[in-house]
Scaffold this active site. Structure first.
Site, PDB file in Angstrom:
ATOM      1  N   SER A 215       0.829  -1.195   0.000  1.00 18.66           N
ATOM      2  CA  SER A 215       0.000   0.000   0.000  1.00 18.66           C
ATOM      3  C   SER A 215       0.876   1.263   0.000  1.00 18.66           C
ATOM      4  CB  SER A 215      -0.957  -0.041   1.197  1.00 18.66           C
ATOM      5  OG  SER A 215      -2.002   0.886   1.056  1.00 18.66           O
ATOM      6  N   ASP A 310      -9.979  -4.516  -4.283  1.00 19.54           N
ATOM      7  CA  ASP A 310      -9.168  -3.447  -3.696  1.00 19.54           C
ATOM      8  C   ASP A 310      -9.356  -2.168  -4.507  1.00 19.54           C
ATOM      9  OD1 ASP A 310      -7.240  -1.780  -2.639  1.00 19.54           O
ATOM     10  OD2 ASP A 310      -5.552  -3.120  -3.022  1.00 19.54           O
ATOM     11  N   HIS A 340      -7.745  -5.697   0.205  1.00 17.23           N
ATOM     12  CA  HIS A 340      -6.568  -4.937   0.606  1.00 17.23           C
ATOM     13  C   HIS A 340      -6.453  -4.974   2.129  1.00 17.23           C
ATOM     14  CE1 HIS A 340      -3.914  -1.268  -0.029  1.00 17.23           C
ATOM     15  NE2 HIS A 340      -4.148  -1.200   1.267  1.00 17.23           N
TER      16      HIS A 340
END
Length: 369
Positions: A215, A310, A340
């Protein structure tokens, strides 16, 4: 809470947290059809079916939720991330070496600037004792440049070190809003440079140093590769990008499809970006949005892993395609049934472990060991 020894936040789980973790860990061994009973009817979006373990996990997290991060006081949000990570971390993986240390990065190049280089806490993982040089992955945790720590990503780093047979250095870069963009990016670049320039003393093979992260951490790893290339320096030898955030200047179709109900939300991302960036002008800076770089040639080989459910899926895959189109060796893997950030759920679902093992295999191939 900040540890007086290393400077990073230390989460202390309650009895309820320990019980939740035990349930989540046990559920990871339960067959998918049984888990489906707890998760409800399969979620089908964009030709994908959400994995039952993740669907049940999202439901459990929703039931236990104390609210959205953007609505909490900052320290409460940070504690909540640590708790969430703890509950899906599984049984602790024991390694020969797990050691907290401090990277001596502080300099005097900008003595009047509080965002100038600072000594950073880090955690070193090694599967073996001894000084024989091993490959190393310099890892940057996720959390939107605002949340997360080396503790929240401890299980992920342990898994990579054990399965990969390499050292992992997890860096506790400085977070917003205390330190705004581009501080996190500068910390990430400085951390890689320190490892690269001190490989021998760290017991690291200087020809096999990778960067990686999930991320926001994937964003930082990509930025390290671009910035060192642009400076004409030796770049990392490989980049391992999990569900990376690559473009703060626009929203993609995956935000429309998965912006609510799948752990990471569109409002979460708005909060993270608005907290991290100084102004909207920063959104166009490749150090914030590496997808906007003018040149993608000459970057290190990469493995990019995205999650099907995601919001960041499309921009991560666009980044992989940009690199491939520029001649960079890239493997792109969409884990279509996952949310995610699946790499942190190694204790809650076998699919997360499989995805992480696959990425470690790509890392080993990329570093040729």
């Amino acid at each position: 809470m900040r540890s007086p020894m290393s400077g990073h936040r230390t989460f202390r789980p309650s009895i309820t947290d320990r019980l939740t973790k035990a349930v989540m860990t046990a559920s990871g061994s339960v067959p998918a059809p049984v888990i489906q009973l707890a998760g409800g009817a399969p979620r089908r979006i964009d030709g994908q079916v959400l994995d039952p373990h993740f669907q049940a996990g999202v439901r459990v997290m929703s039931l236990l939720s104390e609210g959205e991060y953007e609505d909490m006081p900052l320290e409460k949000a940070r504690e909540t991330v640590e708790r969430s990570a703890y509950t899906v971390s599984g049984n602790r993986i024991e390694l020969a070496v797990v050691k907290d240390l401090v990277l001596p990065l502080a300099g005097t190049d900008r003595p009047d600037d509080e965002t100038a280089r600072a000594d950073l806490p880090a955690r070193l993982y090694s599967p073996v004792h001894g000084d024989d040089p091993l490959p190393m992955l310099v890892y940057f945790h996720g959390g939107g440049w605002v949340l997360g720590s080396i503790d929240s990503h401890d299980a992920t780093c342990r898994y990579i070190a054990r399965m990969g047979g390499l050292k992992v250095l997890s860096v506790d870069y400085r977070l917003a809003p205390e330190f705004l963009f581009p501080t996190a990016a500068e910390d990430a670049v400085a951390s890689f440079r320190y490892v690269r320039d001190n490989a021998e003393s760290l017991g690291v093979d200087p020809t096999r140093i990778a960067v990686g992260g999930d991320s926001a951490g994937g964003n930082l790893a990509a930025v390290v590769c671009q910035q060192t290339r642009d400076a004409g320096e030796k770049t990392p030898d490989f980049q391992l990008l999990f569900v990376p955030a690559t473009n703060m200047s626009a929203r993609t179709r995956s935000f429309e499809l998965f912006g609510e109900g799948f752990f990471l939300t569109g409002k979460n991302m708005d909060f993270y970006e608005n907290t991290y960036l100084r102004s909207d002008d920063d959104r166009l800076d490749p150090r914030a949005s590496p997808l906007l770089a003018e040149d993608f040639s000459g970057l290190p080989p990469a493995h990019v892993a995205t999650g099907g459910f995601d919001p960041l899926r499309d921009e991560g895959e666009a980044y992989a395609r940009k690199m491939a189109d520029a001649g960079v060796t890239v493997s792109l893997r969409r884990h279509s049934t996952m949310v995610h950030p699946f790499v942190n759920a190694v204790g809650a679902t076998p699919l997360a472990r499989a995805a992480l093992s696959e990425a470690v295999g790509a890392l080993r191939m990329g570093l040729a060991y």
